[in-house]
Design an enzyme around this catalytic site. Structure first.
Site, mmCIF file in Angstrom:
data_model
loop_
_atom_site.group_PDB
_atom_site.id
_atom_site.type_symbol
_atom_site.label_atom_id
_atom_site.label_comp_id
_atom_site.label_asym_id
_atom_site.label_seq_id
_atom_site.Cartn_x
_atom_site.Cartn_y
_atom_site.Cartn_z
ATOM 1 N N CYS A 22 0.840 -1.193 0.000
ATOM 2 C CA CYS A 22 0.000 0.000 0.000
ATOM 3 C C CYS A 22 0.877 1.245 0.000
ATOM 4 C CB CYS A 22 -0.907 0.004 1.226
ATOM 5 S SG CYS A 22 -2.047 -1.401 1.281
ATOM 6 N N TYR A 24 0.552 4.015 1.303
ATOM 7 C CA TYR A 24 0.617 4.816 2.515
ATOM 8 C C TYR A 24 1.023 4.006 3.746
ATOM 9 C CZ TYR A 24 -4.172 2.931 2.519
ATOM 10 O OH TYR A 24 -5.271 2.112 2.438
ATOM 11 N N SER A 136 -9.799 -4.071 5.662
ATOM 12 C CA SER A 136 -9.391 -2.811 5.039
ATOM 13 C C SER A 136 -10.028 -2.678 3.663
ATOM 14 C CB SER A 136 -7.867 -2.754 4.921
ATOM 15 O OG SER A 136 -7.267 -2.744 6.200
ATOM 16 N N ASP A 288 1.347 0.549 18.711
ATOM 17 C CA ASP A 288 1.575 0.097 17.344
ATOM 18 C C ASP A 288 2.256 1.164 16.493
ATOM 19 O OD1 ASP A 288 1.352 -1.516 15.043
ATOM 20 O OD2 ASP A 288 -0.516 -0.558 14.485
ATOM 21 N N CYS A 332 -9.222 24.815 24.361
ATOM 22 C CA CYS A 332 -10.126 24.607 23.234
ATOM 23 C C CYS A 332 -11.491 24.108 23.707
ATOM 24 C CB CYS A 332 -9.515 23.594 22.265
ATOM 25 S SG CYS A 332 -10.560 23.221 20.832
ATOM 26 N N CYS A 361 -6.162 18.929 13.682
ATOM 27 C CA CYS A 361 -6.896 19.890 14.506
ATOM 28 C C CYS A 361 -7.943 20.677 13.709
ATOM 29 C CB CYS A 361 -5.920 20.836 15.196
ATOM 30 S SG CYS A 361 -6.718 22.057 16.266
#
Length: 392
Positions: A22, A24, A136, A288, A332, A361
């Site tokens: 993959c 990414y 996935s 992980d 926040c 964010c």
């Protein structure tokens, strides 16, 4: 030895081995980090968890979790791609668990897979043993196949869909994991509509935040604003057509602080350190996403899992998530929704120069502001005891 704290272990019996490449992926090929610190003095780690080691791990996991109050333990099998080890390997795991677990204990399992190796025999096993499956699937074929290809460069969408349909026919609980890239984040109607169309029951959107290069995310990552726009549109589609039928983890987590529940996902909790990673040589890491020498806790061949899970180093790692929040996060209005997000994604300098904020964010703020009124109404409706079908 029993543990005095709850934790999850993502065990990787095949290490980083995978039949996909993959675009990414942060793990496959990371052989150095995944090798850990085996007791054998730096020897190359084995290609799989041996049967002897599996029994050691399962016994330690059961012992750490089991007492008169907590009578359930969950095993998570990750990778790489765990199904490369073959179905018989996991049948042996199921037999070991039945043999080692006391009768008073409930044992559950989940396996994370790309789906390429699943067939009818796998589906029969998973259904019979009541294992859940994390599958996935990034959406329709053109989006999925843009990054999720074999080592030879072949597309995989059709094969994954066959596996999904086989699992669905047998009633296996399937949680679909969809990575949001710069391409898919621009197509919320197409992506969400795909999952609605295939009858998904459990879904999780995973915004891609790749390791920074020279202070900037890699090209595969979507701009945070695009992620925010995607989640807002997907939320509107979900609440209009799939509320009560499809569980979207992103929306469920956003509902929790409004409803008065603690976050279930470590990414949104105040502290972390309760989702450990176990490599095939026995090395245990704090997370992980932090499989490196700095975050190595030790090896369960030399020190028990329960002992490592109570290590001060792990507790400090978990507490650091809250302790290192910059002022921008602490002040926040949406702090309770995300608690700064995953520490690995804090790669953007805060506007006032105080520390680093999460890359996502702007996406979080956009989504939480958009979804909060609807979620507040939903929480009030649920607390009233009225059927969810009456919510509008």
């Amino acid at each position: 030895m029993r543990s005095n704290r709850d934790f999850l272990v993502m065990a990787k019996p095949a290490g980083p081995r995978c039949d996909l490449r993959c675009g990414y992926c942060y793990y496959v090929g990371n052989e150095t980090a995944a090798a850990g610190a085996a007791p054998a003095g730096g020897a190359r780690p084995p290609g799989r968890m041996s049967e002897e080691f599996l029994e050691l791990y399962i016994a330690q996991r059961l012992e750490a979790a089991g007492d008169a109050v907590r009578v359930a333990v969950h095993f998570e099998w990750h990778g790489g791609e765990p199904t490369l080890l073959g179905l018989d390997y996991f049948k042996r795991i199921a037999r070991m668990e039945r043999r080692l677990a006391p009768e008073s204990m409930t044992v559950t399992n989940g396996i994370q897979t790309n789906g390429l190796g699943l067939d009818a025999a796998w589906a029969d096993f998973l259904a019979a043993e009541r294992w859940s499956v994390g599958l996935s699937l990034d959406g329709p074929a053109d989006i999925h196949d843009a990054y999720r290809r074999t080592a030879e460069g072949r597309p995989t969408h059709a094969r994954v869909m066959r596996s999904y349909e086989t699992l669905a026919r047998r009633g296996v609980l399937v949680n679909l994991l969809c990575v949001l890239t710069k391409e898919s984040a621009r197509k919320p109607d197409e992506v969400y509509g795909f999952f609605h169309g295939i009858g998904a029951r459990y879904l999780q959107f995973l915004p891609l935040v790749t390791p920074a290069r020279e202070g900037r995310p890699q090209p595969e990552a979507a701009p945070a604003e695009s992620i925010g726009d995607f989640l807002c549109r997907a939320f509107d589609l979900w609440i209009a057509s799939d509320l009560g039928r499809l569980v979207v983890q992103n929306f469920d987590e956003a509902l929790r602080p409004i409803y008065g529940l603690p976050h279930a996902l470590c990414v949104q909790r105040e502290t972390c350190g309760e989702a450990l990673a176990l490599e095939r040589d026995g090395s245990l890491y704090t997370c992980d996403h932090f499989v490196d020498p700095q975050h190595l806790l030790g090896n369960i061949r030399e020190r028990s899992l329960a002992s490592l899970a109570a290590d001060p180093k792990l507790l400090a790692f978990g507490e650091a998530k809250r302790a290192t929040l910059p002022r921008a996060c602490r002040e926040c209005e949406f702090l309770s929704f995300c608690n700064g997000g995953c520490p690995k994604d804090r790669i953007i300098g805060a506007p006032d120069g105080d520390g680093f904020i999460n890359y996502l964010c702007p996406a979080y703020k956009r989504f939480f502001a958009h979804a909060r009124p609807g979620l507040e109404g939903l929480a009030a409706h649920l607390k009233s005891g009225r059927p969810i079908s009456e919510f509008c």
